[in-house]
Design a protein around this motif. Structure first.
Motif, PDB file in Angstrom:
ATOM      1  N   GLY A   1      95.186  58.830 -54.329  1.00 26.15           N
ATOM      2  CA  GLY A   1      94.553  58.452 -55.593  1.00 26.15           C
ATOM      3  C   GLY A   1      93.186  59.091 -55.741  1.00 26.15           C
ATOM      4  O   GLY A   1      92.934  60.185 -55.238  1.00 26.15           O
ATOM      5  N   GLU A   2      92.293  58.366 -56.399  1.00 28.75           N
ATOM      6  CA  GLU A   2      90.993  58.903 -56.785  1.00 28.75           C
ATOM      7  C   GLU A   2      90.155  59.326 -55.573  1.00 28.75           C
ATOM      8  O   GLU A   2      89.439  60.326 -55.629  1.00 28.75           O
ATOM      9  CB  GLU A   2      90.231  57.841 -57.607  1.00 28.75           C
ATOM     10  N   LEU A   3      90.209  58.554 -54.479  1.00 26.54           N
ATOM     11  CA  LEU A   3      89.387  58.874 -53.305  1.00 26.54           C
ATOM     12  C   LEU A   3      89.663  60.293 -52.815  1.00 26.54           C
ATOM     13  O   LEU A   3      88.733  61.059 -52.526  1.00 26.54           O
ATOM     14  CB  LEU A   3      89.664  57.878 -52.170  1.00 26.54           C
ATOM     15  N   LEU A   4      90.938  60.652 -52.728  1.00 27.26           N
ATOM     16  CA  LEU A   4      91.301  61.977 -52.235  1.00 27.26           C
ATOM     17  C   LEU A   4      90.903  63.059 -53.238  1.00 27.26           C
ATOM     18  O   LEU A   4      90.445  64.140 -52.860  1.00 27.26           O
ATOM     19  CB  LEU A   4      92.809  62.033 -51.947  1.00 27.26           C
ATOM     20  N   HIS A   5      91.033  62.760 -54.533  1.00 24.06           N
ATOM     21  CA  HIS A   5      90.656  63.737 -55.562  1.00 24.06           C
ATOM     22  C   HIS A   5      89.154  64.031 -55.499  1.00 24.06           C
ATOM     23  O   HIS A   5      88.726  65.190 -55.597  1.00 24.06           O
ATOM     24  CB  HIS A   5      91.025  63.223 -56.954  1.00 24.06           C
ATOM     25  N   VAL A   6      88.353  62.974 -55.335  1.00 21.08           N
ATOM     26  CA  VAL A   6      86.895  63.142 -55.254  1.00 21.08           C
ATOM     27  C   VAL A   6      86.533  63.971 -54.022  1.00 21.08           C
ATOM     28  O   VAL A   6      85.688  64.872 -54.074  1.00 21.08           O
ATOM     29  CB  VAL A   6      86.189  61.767 -55.207  1.00 21.08           C
ATOM     30  N   PHE A   7      87.187  63.674 -52.908  1.00 25.28           N
ATOM     31  CA  PHE A   7      86.905  64.388 -51.654  1.00 25.28           C
ATOM     32  C   PHE A   7      87.248  65.871 -51.785  1.00 25.28           C
ATOM     33  O   PHE A   7      86.442  66.743 -51.430  1.00 25.28           O
ATOM     34  CB  PHE A   7      87.713  63.755 -50.514  1.00 25.28           C
TER      35      PHE A   7
ATOM     36  N   LEU B   1      82.496  63.274 -45.850  1.00 21.72           N
ATOM     37  CA  LEU B   1      82.703  62.355 -46.974  1.00 21.72           C
ATOM     38  C   LEU B   1      81.577  62.472 -47.999  1.00 21.72           C
ATOM     39  O   LEU B   1      81.812  62.330 -49.206  1.00 21.72           O
ATOM     40  CB  LEU B   1      82.792  60.914 -46.463  1.00 21.72           C
ATOM     41  N   GLY B   2      80.354  62.681 -47.511  1.00 24.76           N
ATOM     42  CA  GLY B   2      79.226  62.842 -48.425  1.00 24.76           C
ATOM     43  C   GLY B   2      78.668  61.511 -48.901  1.00 24.76           C
ATOM     44  O   GLY B   2      79.237  60.442 -48.642  1.00 24.76           O
ATOM     45  N   PRO B   3      77.562  61.547 -49.633  1.00 25.40           N
ATOM     46  CA  PRO B   3      76.853  60.319 -50.041  1.00 25.40           C
ATOM     47  C   PRO B   3      77.638  59.436 -51.009  1.00 25.40           C
ATOM     48  O   PRO B   3      77.328  58.256 -51.155  1.00 25.40           O
ATOM     49  CB  PRO B   3      75.574  60.858 -50.692  1.00 25.40           C
ATOM     50  N   GLN B   4      78.649  60.004 -51.677  1.00 27.67           N
ATOM     51  CA  GLN B   4      79.413  59.189 -52.622  1.00 27.67           C
ATOM     52  C   GLN B   4      80.495  58.373 -51.918  1.00 27.67           C
ATOM     53  O   GLN B   4      80.658  57.172 -52.184  1.00 27.67           O
ATOM     54  CB  GLN B   4      80.054  60.086 -53.687  1.00 27.67           C
ATOM     55  N   LEU B   5      81.216  59.005 -50.991  1.00 23.80           N
ATOM     56  CA  LEU B   5      82.359  58.329 -50.369  1.00 23.80           C
ATOM     57  C   LEU B   5      82.008  57.589 -49.076  1.00 23.80           C
ATOM     58  O   LEU B   5      82.629  56.566 -48.761  1.00 23.80           O
ATOM     59  CB  LEU B   5      83.474  59.344 -50.079  1.00 23.80           C
ATOM     60  N   ALA B   6      81.039  58.090 -48.315  1.00 24.57           N
ATOM     61  CA  ALA B   6      80.729  57.478 -47.019  1.00 24.57           C
ATOM     62  C   ALA B   6      80.348  55.996 -47.135  1.00 24.57           C
ATOM     63  O   ALA B   6      80.867  55.155 -46.386  1.00 24.57           O
ATOM     64  CB  ALA B   6      79.641  58.271 -46.304  1.00 24.57           C
ATOM     65  N   PRO B   7      79.461  55.601 -48.087  1.00 23.93           N
ATOM     66  CA  PRO B   7      79.121  54.171 -48.190  1.00 23.93           C
ATOM     67  C   PRO B   7      80.322  53.307 -48.573  1.00 23.93           C
ATOM     68  O   PRO B   7      80.406  52.147 -48.164  1.00 23.93           O
ATOM     69  CB  PRO B   7      78.045  54.148 -49.289  1.00 23.93           C
ATOM     70  N   GLU B   8      81.229  53.871 -49.345  1.00 26.55           N
ATOM     71  CA  GLU B   8      82.393  53.093 -49.783  1.00 26.55           C
ATOM     72  C   GLU B   8      83.383  52.876 -48.641  1.00 26.55           C
ATOM     73  O   GLU B   8      83.955  51.790 -48.492  1.00 26.55           O
ATOM     74  CB  GLU B   8      83.083  53.814 -50.945  1.00 26.55           C
TER      75      GLU B   8
ATOM     76  N   ALA C   1      87.455  67.648 -54.401  1.00 30.50           N
ATOM     77  CA  ALA C   1      86.614  68.328 -55.396  1.00 30.50           C
ATOM     78  C   ALA C   1      85.278  68.771 -54.803  1.00 30.50           C
ATOM     79  O   ALA C   1      84.689  69.760 -55.254  1.00 30.50           O
ATOM     80  CB  ALA C   1      86.378  67.410 -56.592  1.00 30.50           C
ATOM     81  N   ARG C   2      84.781  68.034 -53.790  1.00 33.33           N
ATOM     82  CA  ARG C   2      83.472  68.375 -53.227  1.00 33.33           C
ATOM     83  C   ARG C   2      83.568  69.235 -51.966  1.00 33.33           C
ATOM     84  O   ARG C   2      82.539  69.567 -51.378  1.00 33.33           O
ATOM     85  CB  ARG C   2      82.653  67.111 -52.951  1.00 33.33           C
ATOM     86  N   LEU C   3      84.779  69.621 -51.549  1.00 35.29           N
ATOM     87  CA  LEU C   3      84.898  70.503 -50.384  1.00 35.29           C
ATOM     88  C   LEU C   3      84.261  71.855 -50.690  1.00 35.29           C
ATOM     89  O   LEU C   3      84.558  72.470 -51.720  1.00 35.29           O
ATOM     90  CB  LEU C   3      86.368  70.717 -50.012  1.00 35.29           C
ATOM     91  N   PRO C   4      83.394  72.356 -49.807  1.00 38.34           N
ATOM     92  CA  PRO C   4      82.705  73.629 -50.082  1.00 38.34           C
ATOM     93  C   PRO C   4      83.543  74.856 -49.727  1.00 38.34           C
ATOM     94  O   PRO C   4      83.024  75.971 -49.739  1.00 38.34           O
ATOM     95  CB  PRO C   4      81.472  73.535 -49.175  1.00 38.34           C
ATOM     96  N   PHE C   5      84.813  74.660 -49.397  1.00 40.70           N
ATOM     97  CA  PHE C   5      85.674  75.793 -49.028  1.00 40.70           C
ATOM     98  C   PHE C   5      87.097  75.506 -49.503  1.00 40.70           C
ATOM     99  O   PHE C   5      87.435  74.375 -49.892  1.00 40.70           O
ATOM    100  CB  PHE C   5      85.664  76.011 -47.509  1.00 40.70           C
ATOM    101  N   THR C   6      87.908  76.540 -49.480  1.00 42.63           N
ATOM    102  CA  THR C   6      89.316  76.386 -49.855  1.00 42.63           C
ATOM    103  C   THR C   6      90.138  76.128 -48.598  1.00 42.63           C
ATOM    104  O   THR C   6      89.968  76.814 -47.589  1.00 42.63           O
ATOM    105  CB  THR C   6      89.828  77.668 -50.539  1.00 42.63           C
ATOM    106  N   ARG C   7      90.996  75.146 -48.654  1.00 45.55           N
ATOM    107  CA  ARG C   7      91.835  74.847 -47.489  1.00 45.55           C
ATOM    108  C   ARG C   7      92.785  76.005 -47.205  1.00 45.55           C
ATOM    109  O   ARG C   7      93.245  76.685 -48.133  1.00 45.55           O
ATOM    110  CB  ARG C   7      92.644  73.563 -47.708  1.00 45.55           C
TER     111      ARG C   7
END
Length: 725
Positions: free
Chosen positions: A252-258, A338-345, A260-266
């Motif tokens: 769901g949304e958690l994976l989409h947000v993650f 995870l970054g500042p958006q996902l890590a606290p959650e 989107a913020r990856l600095p590289f292509t898998r």
């Protein structure tokens, strides 16, 4: 006496005293245990055994003839010494008996027999003191039977100092004489197609062959038994897992947000394996998947994306790592990704045994309440006091470091949770099929772009002792260029240890035994290297620190964080840094006494450098002479960076005895006759046959012989273990 079966207790078949002796020596309890203790080789009566090359200090069994017998009085005390010289036609050996002159009645000149004992030395001559022996018939009978018996193989069994080979031979003969026909584990059609013997005949011919020609067919039959029984058990276990109901965990949304913020292509492989895992997590049964991939190939990323998919529905993921250092690094790495958006959650939380009590209680509360949806820890996760609100995914990092009981303890903290097993030690196809046959296997081969790569060189001190000084000059040059250096040793303190051994619970063991070319004792421990570096002028002013498993958890973590932050120039460590430690600025890995490590372990250690834009250099320091097996291991690692190729080489060099340990397999896969390299095709045929049998008879109701064989080979304890793998 009633007929004996394979399930008969050894005490009932041989009597309590003999059974106790065999249980202490070999761990045997049933007739099946005894009859699967196969001969390691076969001797001919009168064959020449190389006495001259017997290894000093080892237990040996030889076939030889008595050449002379003499008795003399001891000088320093009362009593006599009987000295018997035996020969194999090429060399001679003295048997020594104290105050047992009566043995001269047995050991007459010309008598042949088998002699067993520990090889010692007295006044420059090899001897066996108080050896066990058995003689071939008496003189008259030997003359009559010589021609008939000269082509009859003599089985030589693995023995101990308390149970000689002929005692095993006698026990086996006793059991076989009363053994009832054995139900065959192989279907009749399969046995005919493969041209194999029936089970009873195969067992008789491997233990009491009438000629050497009979041995090969017996071995081939029993190898297929091993392969077929194990493959059937593994496939049954896979079906058992698939019969469980799992909670679907859609993304769901958690994976989409993650993403989107990856600095590289898998990479393509990361994408493909991620798709397989995503589908598993939404499937009707629990995922049971092994992901193997090179060091730095992105297994942690794949696992984290699976954790996010589970977290979407409120589920928790538990990642168990083999060391405190690695667990702490995983938490920092996951929080950073995870970054500042996902890590606290998601609140990634560390739970280890060496956390201060107050911190540990706080962490345990976050886990129990479900507040922490990503939990990383060591064996502390297995504690009865650690509970989860909704454990949906178990991730086992470097799975071969854990026993199945530990994995099941964690898995039991949820309701049929999904299981993802990670390994950076590539597994040869035949090992994967033999040991992990109940798991779905995914492989990440492609490496992320932007890595500078690594070059590996051997520093062969046996031929070029001057290179030792150059190794440290090279290390100082790398530090001067702004980079950092790892130095890895096989022990903490070589003086205290004397021989290679496990460092501590948090250090990963050096994974090989002594082989030809290896030095008799460890010379360089962490302590010795640190002292030596302190005396090198080019290291004046360099920041050198040590790291090993006996240090307190907080101190270890502080050292690793300081090294990662660039505050340490040279880190001298044990194998506690083998897996998962990520310091992109580290350019050089120096491995002392590299011949003490296995091929895969050297490859793992090497993977600590060359992880970023800084080119990696690995120096394998060894005193092993050129051409020895110990040196071959080191040269193999220097020859390629392909971990999958090295895994095959490792298996060839070490044999599966080291590769298939209990902790890796979760079942009694100490293979008796089966060899996963040589028998690859046989294993593949066995698996195909097992799939055919189970597809037509899922409960094996029409295959009672196979059911009985599985129960013996993979008994209740092992079956429970299999269900935890």
């Amino acid at each position: 006496m009633p007929a004996i079966t394979l399930d008969t207790a050894l005490g009932d078949a041989l009597g309590a005293p003999t059974a106790k002796l065999f249980e202490r020596a070999f761990g045997m309890s049933t007739v099946a245990d005894l009859l699967t203790h196969y001969p390691r080789r076969y001797a001919r009566r009168g064959e020449l055994t190389p006495i001259d090359s017997l290894p000093l200090g080892e237990q040996v069994t030889i076939v030889a003839e008595v050449r002379s017998v003499s008795s003399r009085q001891m000088r320093q005390r009362r009593g006599s010494i009987l000295e018997v010289v035996i020969s194999d036609g090429a060399g001679a050996l003295t048997l020594t008996f104290f105050n047992q002159a009566w043995r001269a009645n047995d050991l007459q000149v010309g008598r042949q027999g088998m002699f067993s004992g520990k090889v010692g030395q007295f006044q420059g001559h090899q001897q066996l003191a108080h050896p066990d022996y058995t003689l071939f018939d008496d003189v008259d009978a030997a003359r009559l039977n010589a021609e008939a018996q000269q082509h009859t193989p003599i089985p030589i069994y693995p023995a101990t100092s308390t149970v000689a080979t002929w005692q095993v031979q006698k026990a086996v003969a006793t059991v076989l004489a009363a053994l009832a026909p054995i139900p065959d584990p192989l279907p009749d059609a399969m046995r005919a197609d493969e041209g194999l013997l029936d089970a009873t005949t195969a067992l008789r011919r491997i233990h009491i062959p009438e000629s050497f020609d009979q041995i090969d067919d017996a071995r081939r039959t029993l190898r297929m038994h091993e392969a077929f029984i194990l493959q059937t058990a593994l496939l049954q276990q896979r079906e058992t897992v698939r019969a469980m109901a799992a909670t679907a965990r859609p993304a769901g949304e958690l994976l989409h947000v993650f993403d989107a913020r990856l600095p590289f292509t898998r990479t393509a492989d990361q994408d493909a394996v991620g798709t397989q895992i995503a589908a598993d997590l939404e499937g009707p049964w629990p995922m049971n998947r092994l992901v193997q991939g090179e060091v730095g190939s992105g297994k942690t990323l794949v696992a984290l994306r699976a954790m996010l998919q589970v977290a979407q529905s409120g589920g928790q993921s538990a990642l168990i790592a083999p060391t405190e250092v690695l667990a702490a690094q995983h938490v920092r790495s996951i929080a950073r990704m995870l970054g500042p958006q996902l890590a606290p959650e998601l609140m990634p939380t560390l739970l280890t045994g060496q956390l201060p009590a107050a911190e540990r209680r706080k962490a345990a509360l976050r886990v129990a309440s479900g507040q922490a949806r990503i939990v990383v820890g060591t064996h502390a996760l297995l504690s009865a006091s650690t509970t989860f609100a909704d454990l949906g995914l178990v991730v086992v990092d470097e799975q071969h470091r854990f026993g199945v009981e530990q994995r099941e303890t964690l898995r039991a903290k949820g309701t049929a949770p999904h299981v993802l097993v990670l390994t950076a030690t590539p597994i040869p196809r035949t090992v994967a099929m033999t040991v992990f046959g109940d798991l779905d296997v995914s492989t990440i081969r492609t490496m992320p772009t932007g890595r500078a790569g690594i070059t590996t060189h051997v520093a062969p001190l046996a031929e070029k002792p001057g290179w030792f000084a150059r190794v440290w000059e090279r290390a100082a040059e790398e530090v001067a260029a702004g980079h950092q250096v790892f130095v890895v040793c096989a022990a903490i303190d070589a003086e205290a240890l004397g021989t290679p051994a496990k460092d501590a619970a948090d250090d990963l063991p050096v994974d090989v035994g002594a082989v030809e070319g290896e030095q008799p004792r460890t010379r360089w421990g962490v302590v010795q290297v640190a002292q030596m570096l302190a005396g090198i002028p080019s290291f004046d002013g360099l920041r050198v620190e040590i790291l090993h498993g006996k240090m307190p958890g907080e101190q270890k973590d502080a050292v690793m964080q300081a090294f990662a932050a660039g505050q340490i120039d040279v880190l001298v460590a044990t194998t506690v840094v083998e897996v998962g430690v990520d310091v992109p600025n580290a350019s050089t890995m120096i491995i002392m006494e590299a011949d003490r490590f296995g091929v895969s372990q050297l490859h793992q250690l090497r993977g600590r450098v060359g992880r970023g834009a800084v080119a990696g250099l690995c120096l394998l320091v060894t005193e092993a002479p050129d051409g020895t097996p110990a040196r071959s291991r080191v040269e193999a690692v220097a020859s390629t960076t392909d971990g999958f190729l090295l895994a095959e080489i490792d298996l060839e060099l070490r044999g599966e005895g080291d590769v298939l340990g209990d902790a890796q397999s979760g079942a009694r896969t100490s293979l008796r006759l089966l060899r996963v390299v040589q028998d690859a095709d046989l294993i593949a045929r066995a698996r195909a046959a097992a799939e055919d049998v189970l597809s037509g008879d899922p409960t094996l109701g029409r295959h009672p012989g196979l059911v009985a064989a599985i129960e013996r080979r993979v008994g209740q304890q092992e079956r429970a273990a299999l269900s935890k793998s």
